[in-house]
Design a protein around this motif. Structure first.
Motif, short mmCIF file in Angstrom:
data_model
loop_
_atom_site.label_atom_id
_atom_site.label_comp_id
_atom_site.label_asym_id
_atom_site.label_seq_id
_atom_site.Cartn_x
_atom_site.Cartn_y
_atom_site.Cartn_z
N THR A 44 0.83 -1.21 0.00
CA THR A 44 0.00 0.00 0.00
C THR A 44 0.86 1.25 0.00
N ARG A 47 2.36 1.78 -3.48
CA ARG A 47 1.40 2.30 -4.46
C ARG A 47 1.17 3.78 -4.27
N GLN A 108 -5.34 4.42 -1.36
CA GLN A 108 -5.64 3.32 -2.26
C GLN A 108 -5.29 2.00 -1.59
N GLU A 110 -6.03 -2.41 -1.15
CA GLU A 110 -5.98 -3.53 -2.06
C GLU A 110 -7.27 -3.67 -2.86
N CYS A 112 -9.29 -1.29 -3.88
CA CYS A 112 -9.47 -0.12 -4.75
C CYS A 112 -10.67 0.74 -4.34
N HIS A 114 -12.39 2.89 -1.04
CA HIS A 114 -12.07 3.44 0.27
C HIS A 114 -13.35 3.86 0.97
N CYS A 237 -13.66 1.34 -8.44
CA CYS A 237 -12.66 2.07 -7.67
C CYS A 237 -13.25 3.41 -7.23
#
Length: 486
Positions: A44, A47, A108, A110, A112, A114, A237
């Motif tokens: 995380t 990314r 972001q 795993e 996608c 939140h 996402c």
């Protein structure tokens, strides 16, 4: 000495909070910034850091030359800010260090998606535009989300919370799906950040919503209007909302009253949350200003049958009523929306009342002509005006001409002249009496027709008003409020 250096290097790579602190005390090295992100998973963090580096590369070549990979970024970040963090003893210093991370992109994970929690929201109806069917609302929401990359170790930085500017980190954006105009503002320029990465913030949303309120039962209208609250998502996402408590504030505005407001979902989908606002018009004002005057004007028209048919007073009064009702019809047209699926039935009611008034006025004019003129043609609306004195004068002129003709031929004595004059008087009185009898006969006919029309008008009008009031109160017209979702 080489063993000591190797031990220091290994401790800095692992970056545990206590190890870093011990190494700092034993070897006098500054604590690195890895203590700020020790709660994150490496994937995380990589990314998010790579996302920031992409933004920096797009800003210019100078920003793009800062790093070449995720692991190098972590190491350079730890080594670059270690000296600055070693002197941070205040909340403001810690806040500045978090600001320097420049995390403007969404957290972001795993999956996608939140999570954005909305533990409390305050709803308020500012006004309802009855003419254009617009609902103007104000919402104040408390937002809570987690950004793990903004967390820090409280054993190194002994602060549970710090204050950050809103413009220096990423914040979620809410919008009203069925809103024509939606404006989201931050209630404050700052937000609250906890040591575990939890962010708390308040926003204010002003929205003008297209709401097809059921106006069929106006002025007894009542309906529900959805206010669709959503966050940004695209192809699995983005962000999604978890709604909590909702409070309705100051539910009475203008002619409308907000009876209730509650959360609901469409088709059990998390991305289709809305606030169902139950509205009801306060019928007292429109009933007094529009519906009641229509009843009183028609009632006055019914009572006007007590006025005599002769003289024209009744006709003048009925014309005044028609003009007054036309003024109310213009006011109603300016207040209510145009034709639609559930357009107000009171507009049809006003048109029917106007037809009643005009028809009553025309019948009264015809009956007045029958009663006053005494002509058969009045029944076909083509009365020939011939009054009794005029007709009598015409007959006298004819009699005089005949008398002159007789005198020129045969001379008459005084007795014959007296007889002729008496005959003329008798003929005049007979004609006058015949006309009077004819006038009385037509007056009786007009009065009889007037009585029949009065009872027909009264009974039919009463039935109509009771039926129309029942329909206005009890009939329900169905409106699809979710046509903006497809």
């Amino acid at each position: 000495m080489f063993e000591q250096a190797a031990q220091v290097t290994q401790s800095l790579r692992q970056c545990p909070a206590e190890g870093a602190k011990n190494l700092q005390q034993e070897h006098e090295f500054p604590t690195d910034s890895c203590s700020l992100t020790s709660t994150q998973s490496p994937r995380t963090r990589t990314r998010r850091l790579q996302g920031n580096q992409v933004g920096k590369r797009s800003a210019g070549p100078a920003a793009g030359s800062q790093t070449s990979g995720g692991n190098d970024q972590d190491q350079s970040e730890c080594q670059g800010c270690g000296r600055a963090e070693s002197v941070c003893k205040t909340r403001r210093c810690l806040a500045q260090m978090l600001i320097d991370k420049e995390y403007f992109s969404q957290p972001q994970s795993e999956g996608c998606l939140h999570l954005i929690q909305v533990p409390f929201m305050e709803y308020q109806t500012l006004s309802v535009d009855t003419k254009n069917l617009r609902l103007i609302s104000r919402l104040q929401a408390s937002l809570v989300w987690t950004d793990e990359e903004l967390a820090w170790d409280t054993s190194v930085y002994p602060f549970e919370e710090v204050i950050l500017p809103v413009s220096k980190i990423w914040t979620p954006e809410l919008h009203v799906t069925n809103g024509i105009v939606t404006t989201m503002k931050h209630s404050s320029r700052d937000l609250l950040l906890s040591s575990n990465g939890t962010v708390k913030h308040n926003v204010i949303i002003n929205a003008e919503i297209a709401c097809a309120v059921n106006m069929f039962n106006y002025p007894f209208a009542a309906d529900s209007c959805p206010v669709a609250i959503q966050a940004w998502t695209a192809e699995g996402c983005g962000t999604y909302l978890q709604l909590g408590q909702l409070k309705n504030v100051n539910g009475s505005q203008g002619d409308w009253k907000t009876e209730n407001a509650f959360y609901d979902t469409r088709l059990n989908r998390d991305d289709r949350n809305f606030i169902m606002v139950q509205l009801r018009i306060k019928y007292l004002n429109p009933f007094i200003t529009l519906f009641l005057p229509s009843i009183l004007i028609v009632l006055a028209d019914v009572i006007s049958f007590a006025l005599p048919l002769g003289g024209g007073e009744r006709n003048c009064f009925k014309v005044t009523l028609v003009l007054s009702f036309t003024m109310f019809l213009v006011i109603l047209n300016n207040e209510l929306p145009g034709d639609g699926h559930c357009s107000p039935i009171i507009r049809t009611h006003f048109c029917i009342c106007l037809v009643f008034l005009v028809f009553s006025m025309l019948v009264s004019m015809v009956l007045t002509g029958i009663a006053a003129e005494g002509c058969r043609e009045a029944l076909s609306l083509s009365c020939t005006k011939c009054s009794a004195p005029k007709c009598t004068a015409n007959e006298e002129e004819k009699a005089d001409e005949e008398a002159k003709a007789d005198i020129s031929v045969v001379p008459l004595d005084a007795s014959e002249e007296h007889t002729r004059m008496l005959r003329k008087v008798v003929n005049f009185l007979e004609v006058l009496g015949a006309q009077q009898l004819k006038r009385e006969r037509y007056q009786k006919i007009a009065k009889r027709i007037d009585e029949i029309f009065f009872w027909f008008y009264f009974i039919f009008g009463s039935i109509y008003f009771f039926a129309m009031t029942y329909v206005m109160v009890n009939y329900t017209c169905q409106v699809n409020h979710f046509d903006f979702w497809y």
